[in-house]
Design an enzyme around this catalytic site. Sequence first.
Site, short mmCIF file in Angstrom:
data_model
loop_
_atom_site.label_atom_id
_atom_site.label_comp_id
_atom_site.label_asym_id
_atom_site.label_seq_id
_atom_site.Cartn_x
_atom_site.Cartn_y
_atom_site.Cartn_z
N THR A 30 3.96 -1.02 -2.54
CA THR A 30 4.25 -2.03 -3.56
C THR A 30 4.32 -3.43 -2.95
OG1 THR A 30 6.55 -1.46 -3.22
CG2 THR A 30 5.53 -0.58 -5.19
N GLY A 62 3.98 6.57 16.06
CA GLY A 62 3.02 7.21 15.16
C GLY A 62 3.71 7.97 14.04
N ASP A 97 7.61 -4.16 6.57
CA ASP A 97 8.07 -3.63 7.86
C ASP A 97 8.68 -4.74 8.73
OD1 ASP A 97 6.84 -1.47 6.79
OD2 ASP A 97 5.17 -1.43 8.21
C1 GLA Z 1 2.87 0.19 5.93
C2 GLA Z 1 2.72 -1.33 5.82
C3 GLA Z 1 3.74 -1.91 4.85
C4 GLA Z 1 3.71 -1.17 3.51
C5 GLA Z 1 3.75 0.35 3.72
C6 GLA Z 1 3.55 1.11 2.44
O1 GLA Z 1 4.09 0.52 6.51
O2 GLA Z 1 2.88 -1.93 7.08
O3 GLA Z 1 3.49 -3.28 4.66
O4 GLA Z 1 2.61 -1.54 2.74
O5 GLA Z 1 2.77 0.78 4.65
O6 GLA Z 1 4.60 0.89 1.57
#
Ligand code: GLA
Length: 390
Positions: free
Chosen positions: A36, A125, A175
């Site tokens: 999202t 990972g 993240d």
């Molecule tokens: C990865 C990306 C995030 C997000 C998630 C899915 O972790 O780095 O920015 O999009 O996938 O929610």
Amino acid sequence: MNTQELKQEFAKIFKNQTAPRVFASPGRVNLIGEHTDYNGGHVFPCALSFNTYVVIAPRADKKVRLYSANFEKLGIIETDLTHIHYDKSQNWANYPLGVLSVLLKREYPIKNGFDMLFWGDIPQGAGLSSSASIELVTATALNTVFDLRIPMFELTKIGQEAENKFVGMNCGIMDQFASGMGKQNHAILLDCNTLYYQYAPLKLNGVSILLCNTNKPHNLIESKYNERRAQSEQALADLQKKLKINALGELTEEEFDKNAALVIDPVCRKRAKHAVYENQRTLRAVKALQANDLEAFGKLMNASHVSLRDDYEVTGKELDSMAEAAWKQPGVIGARMTGGGFGGCVVALVKNDAIENFKKNVAALYTAATGYTPDFYIAQAGDGAREIKE
Ligand code: GLA
């Protein structure tokens, strides 16, 4: 390794005489709100108590020397402040170099080189954002050592830019934001459209956040991730022919359903449906948590997994087998894949007195279905990027 051991390792590897400083930045687990962030919706991650640590000291010359105690065999990766570029063979070091490159491009005054040792205890990972933690610990260390005075909020965007433009993974902000801005015992509700955020206390009363690692490396993630992102953007462009919206996250389920036929490609339509519904689910889940209704939160987690499996199609056999095994166990409140998908972890809320049986039963079912042996960790919500002073 503790701080003392990290400093000893630094002295052994670099023989740099300047007193080094130590920094840390955590991995994250997203509780709900998946795929999202780049769709202008909400996410609800918390930072973990697993971290990447950095020991850093400046140098008198322009050399940049990087070493990871997690990748000892790769040795010291050496470059120069005037030659920062992406190179696949630099491996993990592309993350810190990406951050450095963004800072230099923005003309922050980093005039000297430096030596930097990395070590982390985040399972790699596993979809727990070890790369975002490397970016944020690098950004925080350089910000402090070179006195750049960049607010943490901005450092998270610098981390994302490094990943998007230098590494080439078109990720959203979740993240890096969680790694930079995390707070002990709290999750963060972040509106990725406006970047407005709130901390929500994680009062789980007798329930733990359990990470169930499929141990299936998510190495295809970059290409599939960028493909999902492009499909969502296509759906948005189709909807914008009629609707005045900037992001899928602005739509309610009803508004989407009424206009879904505008999205020409049925695959893109499914992707958009997930993005819209998942965003609304996330808002409902946070309300449920605030009302101490963990049962409702858990049901929304389960629904999130189903949507990621059927509409966004980012789960795969391993994540599905793990989630299905989790759903069958007594004492489980909810379970779903977390992170980008295609491998990595399932996050489950499990009653404390049921955890031992949960692990045993889920491991047996999961291994029978996939041949992989899983790992389990209890997640503690930890603090975001910071300096570690003794
Ligand atoms: C990865 C990306 C995030 C997000 C998630 C899915 O972790 O780095 O920015 O999009 O996938 O929610």
